[in-house]
Design a protein around this motif. Structure first.
Motif, mmCIF file in Angstrom:
data_model
loop_
_atom_site.group_PDB
_atom_site.id
_atom_site.type_symbol
_atom_site.label_atom_id
_atom_site.label_comp_id
_atom_site.label_asym_id
_atom_site.label_seq_id
_atom_site.Cartn_x
_atom_site.Cartn_y
_atom_site.Cartn_z
ATOM 1 N N VAL A 111 -40.790 74.742 -23.946
ATOM 2 C CA VAL A 111 -40.740 76.123 -23.743
ATOM 3 C C VAL A 111 -39.797 76.545 -22.743
ATOM 4 O O VAL A 111 -39.002 78.178 -22.936
ATOM 5 C CB VAL A 111 -41.820 76.795 -23.402
ATOM 6 N N ALA A 112 -40.112 76.113 -21.723
ATOM 7 C CA ALA A 112 -39.224 76.693 -20.167
ATOM 8 C C ALA A 112 -37.496 76.428 -20.498
ATOM 9 O O ALA A 112 -37.113 77.577 -19.809
ATOM 10 C CB ALA A 112 -39.382 75.770 -19.198
ATOM 11 N N LEU A 113 -37.311 75.912 -21.430
ATOM 12 C CA LEU A 113 -36.112 75.267 -21.565
ATOM 13 C C LEU A 113 -35.545 76.211 -22.604
ATOM 14 O O LEU A 113 -34.473 77.152 -21.903
ATOM 15 C CB LEU A 113 -36.001 74.240 -22.326
ATOM 16 N N PHE A 114 -35.981 77.302 -23.445
ATOM 17 C CA PHE A 114 -35.986 78.220 -24.118
ATOM 18 C C PHE A 114 -35.667 79.627 -23.460
ATOM 19 O O PHE A 114 -34.549 80.024 -23.628
ATOM 20 C CB PHE A 114 -37.083 78.564 -25.395
ATOM 21 N N PHE A 115 -36.736 79.827 -22.316
ATOM 22 C CA PHE A 115 -36.872 80.699 -21.711
ATOM 23 C C PHE A 115 -35.935 80.931 -20.957
ATOM 24 O O PHE A 115 -34.127 81.933 -20.503
ATOM 25 C CB PHE A 115 -37.659 80.738 -20.126
ATOM 26 N N ILE A 116 -35.046 79.151 -20.560
ATOM 27 C CA ILE A 116 -33.890 79.238 -19.771
ATOM 28 C C ILE A 116 -32.771 79.649 -20.076
ATOM 29 O O ILE A 116 -31.521 80.477 -19.400
ATOM 30 C CB ILE A 116 -33.931 77.551 -18.367
ATOM 31 N N VAL A 117 -32.532 78.982 -21.494
ATOM 32 C CA VAL A 117 -31.427 79.581 -22.157
ATOM 33 C C VAL A 117 -31.370 81.101 -23.017
ATOM 34 O O VAL A 117 -30.594 81.720 -22.152
ATOM 35 C CB VAL A 117 -31.508 78.743 -23.366
ATOM 36 N N GLY A 118 -32.213 81.805 -22.955
ATOM 37 C CA GLY A 118 -32.362 83.126 -23.439
ATOM 38 C C GLY A 118 -31.942 84.228 -22.066
ATOM 39 O O GLY A 118 -31.660 84.634 -21.626
ATOM 40 N N LEU A 119 -32.903 83.169 -20.449
ATOM 41 C CA LEU A 119 -32.675 83.810 -19.480
ATOM 42 C C LEU A 119 -30.354 84.041 -19.379
ATOM 43 O O LEU A 119 -30.454 84.490 -18.446
ATOM 44 C CB LEU A 119 -32.815 82.984 -17.913
ATOM 45 N N ALA A 120 -30.386 82.437 -19.186
ATOM 46 C CA ALA A 120 -28.931 82.508 -18.945
ATOM 47 C C ALA A 120 -27.792 83.162 -20.195
ATOM 48 O O ALA A 120 -27.080 83.941 -19.661
ATOM 49 C CB ALA A 120 -28.658 80.506 -18.942
ATOM 50 N N ALA A 121 -28.321 83.476 -21.070
ATOM 51 C CA ALA A 121 -27.160 83.723 -21.929
ATOM 52 C C ALA A 121 -27.178 85.115 -21.797
ATOM 53 O O ALA A 121 -26.159 86.208 -21.694
ATOM 54 C CB ALA A 121 -27.676 83.775 -23.186
ATOM 55 N N SER A 122 -28.405 85.800 -21.652
ATOM 56 C CA SER A 122 -28.870 87.118 -21.543
ATOM 57 C C SER A 122 -28.201 87.369 -19.719
ATOM 58 O O SER A 122 -26.867 88.875 -19.859
ATOM 59 C CB SER A 122 -29.785 88.176 -21.749
ATOM 60 N N LEU A 123 -28.089 86.678 -19.052
ATOM 61 C CA LEU A 123 -27.239 87.382 -17.579
ATOM 62 C C LEU A 123 -25.796 86.927 -18.390
ATOM 63 O O LEU A 123 -24.816 87.976 -17.588
ATOM 64 C CB LEU A 123 -27.696 85.750 -16.780
ATOM 65 N N ALA A 124 -25.566 86.124 -19.008
ATOM 66 C CA ALA A 124 -24.068 85.617 -19.023
ATOM 67 C C ALA A 124 -23.226 87.003 -19.899
ATOM 68 O O ALA A 124 -22.270 87.592 -19.437
ATOM 69 C CB ALA A 124 -23.504 84.521 -20.300
ATOM 70 N N ILE A 125 -24.177 87.246 -20.774
ATOM 71 C CA ILE A 125 -24.060 88.591 -21.622
ATOM 72 C C ILE A 125 -23.976 89.713 -20.832
ATOM 73 O O ILE A 125 -23.102 90.728 -20.879
ATOM 74 C CB ILE A 125 -24.802 88.896 -22.552
ATOM 75 N N GLY A 126 -25.093 90.181 -19.869
ATOM 76 C CA GLY A 126 -24.844 91.711 -18.846
ATOM 77 C C GLY A 126 -23.837 91.224 -18.045
ATOM 78 O O GLY A 126 -23.370 92.703 -17.359
ATOM 79 N N TRP A 127 -23.663 90.104 -17.442
ATOM 80 C CA TRP A 127 -22.292 89.771 -16.083
ATOM 81 C C TRP A 127 -21.114 90.014 -16.245
ATOM 82 O O TRP A 127 -20.161 90.612 -16.068
ATOM 83 C CB TRP A 127 -22.896 88.615 -15.505
ATOM 84 N N ILE A 128 -21.215 89.678 -17.633
ATOM 85 C CA ILE A 128 -19.496 88.484 -17.549
ATOM 86 C C ILE A 128 -18.717 89.540 -19.116
ATOM 87 O O ILE A 128 -17.913 89.854 -19.276
ATOM 88 C CB ILE A 128 -19.808 87.623 -18.219
ATOM 89 N N VAL A 129 -19.914 89.121 -20.496
ATOM 90 C CA VAL A 129 -19.629 89.872 -21.286
ATOM 91 C C VAL A 129 -19.341 91.316 -21.416
ATOM 92 O O VAL A 129 -17.980 92.127 -21.771
ATOM 93 C CB VAL A 129 -20.692 89.352 -23.089
ATOM 94 N N PHE A 130 -20.517 91.356 -20.593
ATOM 95 C CA PHE A 130 -20.270 93.332 -21.285
ATOM 96 C C PHE A 130 -19.073 94.053 -20.907
ATOM 97 O O PHE A 130 -18.728 94.999 -21.555
ATOM 98 C CB PHE A 130 -21.992 93.609 -20.133
ATOM 99 N N PRO A 131 -19.113 94.396 -18.935
ATOM 100 C CA PRO A 131 -17.719 94.585 -18.731
ATOM 101 C C PRO A 131 -16.387 94.211 -19.559
ATOM 102 O O PRO A 131 -16.199 94.831 -19.688
ATOM 103 C CB PRO A 131 -18.066 93.989 -17.238
ATOM 104 N N LYS A 132 -16.227 93.352 -20.339
ATOM 105 C CA LYS A 132 -15.312 93.247 -20.833
ATOM 106 C C LYS A 132 -15.077 93.894 -21.761
ATOM 107 O O LYS A 132 -14.429 94.581 -22.014
ATOM 108 C CB LYS A 132 -15.436 91.695 -20.827
ATOM 109 N N LEU A 133 -16.534 94.035 -22.429
ATOM 110 C CA LEU A 133 -16.477 95.530 -24.259
ATOM 111 C C LEU A 133 -16.464 96.438 -23.147
ATOM 112 O O LEU A 133 -16.479 97.087 -24.442
ATOM 113 C CB LEU A 133 -17.653 94.667 -24.324
ATOM 114 N N LEU A 134 -17.285 97.025 -22.351
ATOM 115 C CA LEU A 134 -17.555 97.964 -21.634
ATOM 116 C C LEU A 134 -15.708 98.776 -21.608
ATOM 117 O O LEU A 134 -16.163 99.694 -21.722
ATOM 118 C CB LEU A 134 -18.463 98.214 -20.431
ATOM 119 N N TYR A 135 -14.793 98.231 -20.829
ATOM 120 C CA TYR A 135 -14.107 99.109 -20.276
ATOM 121 C C TYR A 135 -12.989 97.825 -21.201
ATOM 122 O O TYR A 135 -12.571 97.032 -21.410
ATOM 123 C CB TYR A 135 -13.970 98.615 -19.143
#
Lengths: 273, 218, 700
Positions: free
Chosen positions: B29-53
């Motif tokens: 469960v923790a692994l899943f949590f971490i995967v979700g956390l990591a993925a969304s952090l990556a999206i929010g911090w890395i992918v999102f700016p690339k998409l936004l601009y």
């Protein structure tokens, strides 16, 4: 709401309109519209939809022919200071978006159009009908967009707008004054309506500055303000020799007696509350 | 399997976290949590700016350094008019004063002279610090009045050898420099962001008040 | 090991936590809110260098100087020029809104020829070469040169001289301008004070201390509007008219005389001054002729008591006015109803001259003065019998080809249905209008001129200023449309006429302009304005004291012109009401000016008529009712506005509305007063001096 003062000596810009000189020619309305990118509509005769930051009303003394008289009332935003002149203006105090506020350094009720979300509470609160709502996006036909001034941002559908005392002219005058390292002179900051008025009925300046013409004029025997009894403390003063005009300025009933004190045309005894 | 039954199981399990039989599962469960956390952090911090601009290049490259060396200071090109208004980015006419003919050997200058000077076409510069139309900003008040340096808001653009790509926010149409390079809106330097809060903070600090709407809005 | 719902929940929680810890939601919220504030279609006006250029307004005869504010290459605002002696930095709403005319949808894109039926609105775009060749061909193939008539916005000036030159080449003497008060005044001056060609009449209102206005809208656009509005706010005034106008309300005394009888009232005041010996004896005895006969005539016909039957003004009031006028130091009497756009009868003009002369208020500070002729090097010969010639325009079959430069006869001269039909029957109509006005809409060929903001041109001012004045329009901006200076077109077309090559030998208009302005050019090109000396203060005349010679003339024609029609079918009297918010001349209001029109004057495209509550009661009408207003010349649907300030029996209709052409912002709004007003021809001059019309008002 911001209550601090920006500069050491606060200014209080205001206007004095001599109703005995006003001919109701409408120059002020047109000058204002051109200066402030006011939108136009095909049918401007519907005054609920027509936007005019300064509107010239017409009143009569109600007497029969040939004793009838008329008087024109140019009405810009009154830039109310509120009861104790502390910025508690009717519109500012109700805005839920802080899209309009009171500028303590100039006494001007300022606003940010883009911040307004169109609840129109301020319009309901304004006793002077000085605020207007954009029910539609403004359309500038043909090449009329070319005539828009960059000094005032065109508004969009869904926001409220009103007279700004041509604040951008103050900004431009200040720019020039900065460049020349001096203060803004009285005649450098004049509203578009003041500048255009052919009869010289409008005087504009700093009500706090004894060197400005408005400082003296506001203390004139003939001076009064609109709906004084509401204690909105407007910065627009009116002058008229005519008793019936002064009475009309505060909706006096026929049996009421105004005191006639200069600049504070209030009722004796009972207040307006 | 009935729904209420499952609910009950769930409650029991959360109630007994120390149960050794569930250890492996909670790790997962923790692994899943971490995967979700990591993925969304990556999206929010890395992918999102690339998409936004969206990124685009300027019409041609420009070196502030070369020009500053040649003309001496910022004000030669970015000047105040007599009426105190700020002229902003130089117009073609200003540039042509020097660049009637190709002077150097750079490709950019050749493009400029051939495509713009010869065609008498204004250069459609994309302005990094362009504020929206509702903003009034007086350069005179800040530079002449308050004695601020250009760099306090514009950073080291004057020392740039070439122009960085222009990034435009797909939603708002604003230049990325308004919000700042840092997607979280963090700023280290005074010129890192140009949002209303930044103006307000500086005004509050130096003048004691953010000022009323019209101070900065038109 | 099974992956179950809990794992997904964990994943979701992780994702939620991660998202919340990332800038995504916060940044998106901020951006979304910004997005809602910045619609892509909200215009963002481009900024640039701020620049003021000079100029002059041509939207009325007032002659105001302009300061045109530009940002980059765009005109963003029109203001009055601060150092102008005419308008000292101020401007009326119509002049102020010119930028909207410049960029507005009423502009004509370029030269066009009619396709389809007249007035249908189908056009074929032409090149300028084609358009000019078409006009030259039409002019060359006229059966008779006399069949061509030309209407010019100005009586003198460089372009007017070209128009007249064109007519001369064709053999026509029909150079016409819209008649105005000044046509009557100049004829009266010729009789009483003598007049050389080109001389005009002025009123020195700056130096006067009492204005006796005989129906003139001093506060609403008479003369040079800005100048007169200033006078209205500063001077003592006595206003004579049947409607409580702004001027009447601002006046120290309002004399509601019956419609059209202001001239008779003036004579009754003159008679009272004679009766009571209130006139300036020294002046009358030393500087005038014809007083004994004139005064005898006055006392016989126009004593306050006798005049009362015509004017309805009680003798006591006449005497009061006479005492006030005689008692003032430098009073002046003005005439010309409304904005002075319509002539008055010669007899009425003579009455006003006599009134001023009785007080010695001629050729002196604050009085009625002679204004010198403009020293043009290329002068326009004054048209003889202009009244009759104008009348032939609205007679069928008298005109083969009509040229219109800025007068819009389909609006300004269409005083009845019949007149409009006659105008529409003219063989060929050529318009030079930059706007799609009523005349351009009916034209066969349009050769659009630049607007006054796009061209350089002299503007001779004929607006009652105390000295001769010419202003200069300047090109603040490159032409917005494919237009061409009419002066340029005339030179080019003139040279293409049979025998026209020598008469139109200039290279271009600009060099011709400089040549035609002669000695005025230096001042014009430098200051945008030329002003002559005050004629009566000049030279020998002053020294000899002959400048003030005045002859009292007993008029032959009628003073008050009677209205057509019978009292039984048309029991009411229609009069126009005037406003500076409504342009009543050739060019209509711009959208901004339409904004200023009150909803008691115009709503939903319907004009309101104002009438006294008692008049309305008699007609069975109430506030807001829809009614049909009919005169012997036409009828219109109107709405009823009650106003105590209208004389009972009188109906007032705002003049200047009811344009049918232009665009959706300007056209189709209300009723044209002109179209209902008909004609009242003054036999002495042949001019239509209409002051109103008999009318009826019926519900529905």
């Amino acid at each position: 709401m911001n209550t601090e003062s920006n500069e050491t000596r606060a200014k209080k810009f205001g206007m004095v309109i001599d109703l005995d000189k006003c001919t109701g020619c409408g120059s002020c309305m047109v000058a204002c519209s051109a200066e402030n990118n006011i939108p136009v509509r095909k049918d401007e005769s519907d005054k609920l939809l027509s936007i005019t930051w300064i509107r010239v009303y017409r009143i009569t003394n109600g007497k029969d022919f040939p004793d009838t008289e008329i008087c024109y009332f140019p009405r810009p935003c009154q830039h109310c200071g509120g009861k104790h002149d502390d910025g508690h203006s009717p519109c500012v105090s109700v805005c839920p978006a802080t899209a309009t506020d009171y500028d303590h350094s100039t006494g001007i009720v300022s606003q940010i159009y883009t911040r307004c979300f169109g609840c129109r509470y301020c319009m309901a609160a304004c006793p002077y009908h000085a605020r207007y709502f954009n029910w539609w996006d403004p359309v500038w036909p043909a090449k009329l967009e070319e005539s828009l001034s960059p000094d005032v941002s065109p508004r969009m559908r869904g926001v409220v707008e009103k007279c700004s005392f041509c604040f951008h002219r103050y900004q431009l005058a200040r720019d020039k004054a900065y460049q020349e390292e001096r203060d803004v002179e009285e005649m450098e900051y004049q509203t578009a309506c003041t500048q255009a008025c052919p009869s010289g009925a409008i005087t504009f300046g700093d009500l706090n500055n004894p060197d400005h013409a408005v400082y003296t004029l506001k203390k004139d025997k003939r001076a009064f303000r609109l709906l004084e009894r509401l204690h909105t403390n407007p910065k627009v003063y009116y002058l008229s020799e005519r008793e019936w005009v002064r009475r009309a300025g505060d909706n006096y009933l026929s049996n009421e007696e105004p005191t006639g004190a200069p600049g504070a045309y209030e009722l004796k005894g009972k207040g307006g509350h | 399997m009935s729904l209420p039954g499952e609910k009950q199981t769930g409650r029991e399990q959360t109630g007994s976290s120390g149960d050794p039989t569930n250890k492996g599962e909670s790790g997962l469960v923790a692994l899943f949590f971490i995967v979700g956390l990591a993925a969304s952090l990556a999206i929010g911090w890395i992918v999102f700016p690339k998409l936004l601009y969206s990124k685009s290049e300027q019409p041609f490259d420009f070196s502030h350094v070369t020009h500053a060396d040649a003309v001496g200071d910022c004000e030669s090109c970015h000047f105040f008019r007599e009426d105190g208004t700020y002229a902003g980015v130089p117009t073609l006419a200003q540039c042509t004063e020097c660049h009637e003919e190709v002077q150097g050997e750079s490709e950019a200058e050749e493009t400029f002279v051939n495509e713009y000077v010869a065609e008498e076409k204004e250069v459609p510069w994309k302005i990094y610090s362009r504020q929206p139309d509702c903003v009034f900003f007086s350069h005179a008040a800040h530079v002449t009045g308050a004695g601020m340096d250009c760099a306090e808001c514009h950073g080291d653009i004057g020392e740039s050898e070439s122009l960085k790509p222009y990034e435009e926010n797909r939603l708002t149409g604003y230049s990325r420099d308004i919000w700042g390079k840092n997607i979280a809106g963090m700023k280290k330097n005074s010129w890192d962001r140009m949002k209303m809060e930044d103006c307000g903070a500086c005004h509050k600090e130096t003048m004691g008040s953010k000022g009323a709407c019209f101070q900065c809005h038109k | 090991m099974k992956i179950n719902r809990r794992h997904f929940l964990a994943l979701g929680m992780g994702a939620t936590a991660g998202t919340l810890l990332s800038p995504l939601p916060w940044k998106l919220t901020d951006d979304a809110s910004i997005w809602t504030q910045n619609w892509a279609w909200t215009p963002v006006p481009e900024t640039g260098e701020y620049l003021y250029t000079g100029g002059a307004c041509t939207l009325c005869p007032g002659g105001c100087n302009l300061a045109v504010r530009k940002v980059g290459e765009r005109v963003v605002k029109i203001e009055g020029q601060a150092d102008s002696p005419v308008n000292t930095g101020d401007l009326c709403g119509v002049g102020l809104s010119a930028a909207q005319l410049l960029y507005g949808p009423s502009r004509i894109e370029g030269p066009m020829a009619r396709e389809g039926k007249r007035g249908e609105g189908k056009w074929k775009r032409l090149t300028w070469e084609e358009a000019e060749a078409q006009l030259a061909k039409k002019l060359n193939s006229l059966s008779d040169g006399k069949g061509v008539a030309a209407l010019s916005a100005f009586r003198s000036g460089s372009v007017s001289a070209l128009i007249q030159r064109l007519l001369d080449t064709l053999g026509s003497d029909r150079f016409l301008t819209l008649p105005s008060l000044h046509d009557s005044l100049e004829q009266a001056m010729a009789l009483t004070m003598g007049r050389a060609p080109g001389e005009g009449v002025g009123f020195d209102t700056e130096n006067t201390d009492l204005i006796l206005s005989l129906g003139s809208s001093v506060a609403e656009g008479w003369g040079s509007p800005v100048r007169m509005v200033k006078a209205a706010g500063a001077k003592k005034m006595i206003q004579v008219e049947p409607y409580l106008s702004t001027t009447a309300s601002m006046a120290d005394m309002w004399v509601p005389a019956k419609p059209g009888t202001e001239g008779v009232f003036a004579l009754s005041v003159a008679a009272a001054m004679v009766q009571e010996k209130l006139y300036d004896h020294i002046f009358v005895s030393t500087a005038t002729e014809g007083f004994p006969a004139f005064s005898a005539w006055l006392l016989e016909n126009y004593t306050p008591k006798k005049a009362e039957a015509v004017t309805g003004v009680p003798p006591a009031m006449v005497k009061k006015v006479a005492v006030a006028f005689a008692g003032a130091r430098r009073p002046v009497a003005l005439c010309g109803r409304g904005k002075g756009e319509t002539p008055v009868s010669l007899a009425e003009a003579l009455a006003v001259f006599a009134l001023n002369a009785l007080k010695g208020s001629v050729q002196r500070d604050g009085g009625l003065v002679k204004v010198g002729a403009l020293p043009y090097a290329v002068a326009v010969a004054e048209s003889e019998a202009m009244g009759e010639k104008l009348a032939t325009l609205t007679e069928k079959g008298k005109t083969e080809l009509l040229l219109d430069w800025g007068t819009n006869p389909f609006y300004t001269l269409a005083t009845s249905k019949k007149a409009a039909e006659a105008l529409a029957s003219i063989g060929t109509i050529v318009s030079f209008s930059p706007y799609m006005d009523e005349t351009a809409a009916m034209a066969d060929l349009i050769l659009p001129d630049h607007t006054h903001l796009e061209k350089m041109q002299d503007v001779p001012v004929r607006a009652g200023l105390e000295r001769s004045t010419v202003t200069l329009t300047q090109a603040a901006i490159a032409p917005v449309m494919d237009t061409k200076h009419t002066g340029e077109v005339l030179i080019s077309v003139g040279a293409q006429l049979d025998g026209g090559r020598d008469a139109f030998s200039w290279d271009d208009y600009e060099s011709y302009l400089e040549e035609s302005c002669g000695e005025m050019w230096e001042s014009l090109s430098e200051n945008g304005l030329w002003q002559g000396d005050i004629a009566w203060k000049k030279g020998l005349e002053r020294i000899l004291g002959t400048s003030q010679r005045f002859t009292f003339v007993i008029p032959e024609g009628p003073v008050a012109l009677p209205a057509e029609g019978s009292a039984s079918s048309h029991p009411l009297t229609l009069v126009p009401s005037w406003s500076l918010r409504i342009s009543s001349g050739a060019v209509a209001d711009a959208p901004f000016t339409m904004k200023t029109i009150e909803d008691r004057v115009l709503t939903e495209g319907v004009s309101h008529v104002e009438l006294h509550p008692s008049t309305a009661r008699k007609a069975g009408l109430a506030q807001g009712d829809t009614a049909t207003l009919a005169t012997p010349f036409g009828s219109a649907k109107v709405r009823v506005t009650l106003f105590e300030g209208v004389m009972p029996g009188v109906v007032a209709l705002a003049a200047g509305l009811g344009h049918t052409a232009f665009d959706g912002f300007i056209g189709g709004k209300g009723t044209s007063y002109t179209a209902l007003s008909g004609t009242m021809v003054d036999s002495a001059t042949g001019f239509n001096c209409t002051w109103g019309a008999r009318a009826s008002l019926a519900k529905g």
